[in-house]
Motif scaffolding. Sequence first.
Motif, short mmCIF file in Angstrom:
data_model
loop_
_atom_site.label_atom_id
_atom_site.label_comp_id
_atom_site.label_asym_id
_atom_site.label_seq_id
_atom_site.Cartn_x
_atom_site.Cartn_y
_atom_site.Cartn_z
N ALA A 135 -113.60 37.73 31.66
CA ALA A 135 -112.31 37.87 32.34
C ALA A 135 -111.33 38.69 31.50
O ALA A 135 -110.65 39.59 32.01
CB ALA A 135 -111.74 36.50 32.66
N LEU A 180 -113.54 37.08 36.09
CA LEU A 180 -113.79 35.64 36.07
C LEU A 180 -114.92 35.29 37.04
O LEU A 180 -115.79 34.47 36.74
CB LEU A 180 -112.51 34.91 36.44
N PHE A 236 -108.83 40.73 36.19
CA PHE A 236 -109.10 39.46 35.51
C PHE A 236 -109.82 38.49 36.44
O PHE A 236 -110.80 37.84 36.05
CB PHE A 236 -107.79 38.85 35.01
#
Length: 363
Positions: free
Chosen positions: A256, A142, A138
């Motif tokens: 993400a 991002l 994640f």
Amino acid sequence: MSETANTANTASTANEAAAEPAEVQAPGRDASGEPGSWGARLRDAAVERWRPIALAALLLAACYAPFQLVPFRVFQLTMVLVYAVALLGLNLLVGHAGQISLGHGAFFAVGAYAAALMLDRWDVPYLLTLPVAAAVAFVLGLGLGVPAVRLHGLYLALVTLSIAVFLVPLLKRFESVTGGSMGLTLTKPAPPAWTGLAEDQWLYFLALAVAVAAFLLARNLLRSRVGRALHAVRDNEAAAEVMGVRLPFYKTLAFAWSAMFAGAAGCVYTWVIGFVSPDSFPVTLSITLLAGIVVGGLGSLSGPLLGGLFVMFVPSWSQDINKAAPGVIFGLLIIAVMYVAPTGLAGLAGRAAGRIRRTLRRE
């Protein structure tokens, strides 16, 4: 006075006549007398009521399958679930947010290596590696999403493809951490004694639990304000921005979330295979995943599952048909599926269900 009374009586009679058809309207007809209005609503409501029952039946069949199949087939179904979770993330990015990615396999590899390192170096419990691997992917997604916000179309595809290209040599370079070309060999999760399950069955149920949780999470996400914002970005970015949708925020969030699902799938892959190496995640993995979600059906919750079946079984069938050129057979099969079902297998199933509903409405 008499003319006024006659006018009032005429208006009253007209109102009664206009109201009469609504009172004596026959069942199954709308105000214009067209048949099928009420019946269509009732049948559509029945379809909605039966949908949870169908999903429950599918889940029961999935729980029953490993007890009836040989271990190799159970392993194949387990990998279908792994790929379905990865494709769920790619579908979120491509099908619902309208962004293209040719580097999804890189996040899959990140999740796999994150879990492998935790198991190999620090002896972390298996279930704890899942949220950590998803969180690592994640964060990386991002980081990719921030510069990707300014890119569109082919430029975005080229940037994401470059991630998948340099990942393999990067993993080989840090041999002391990743094991280099030799990779890392791990012990698979052993089933608890109280379950009475074999190893392949236990791994299958672990993958099934993760897949069910991932699909529920994606379903709730797409039904929330975030899902509506992603659809607005996909359909028309200019209109979405005028309506107050923050394009940079939601595009970054889409990358993400997509990476998070891929990282979780990579973690389960490590549990199932018990081995990771750089050569397990070539560039073709990202391309195959993209082909899988397009064939399965973009923008559909059933598309990732159908795409997982495609990614798992079609390459092996291509190998069986022609061992000299399996890639040619694989490509021809993709072309054939796209010709028959241009909106994917999920769209083909949806059209078939629509024809059945229209047939029932005529009856």
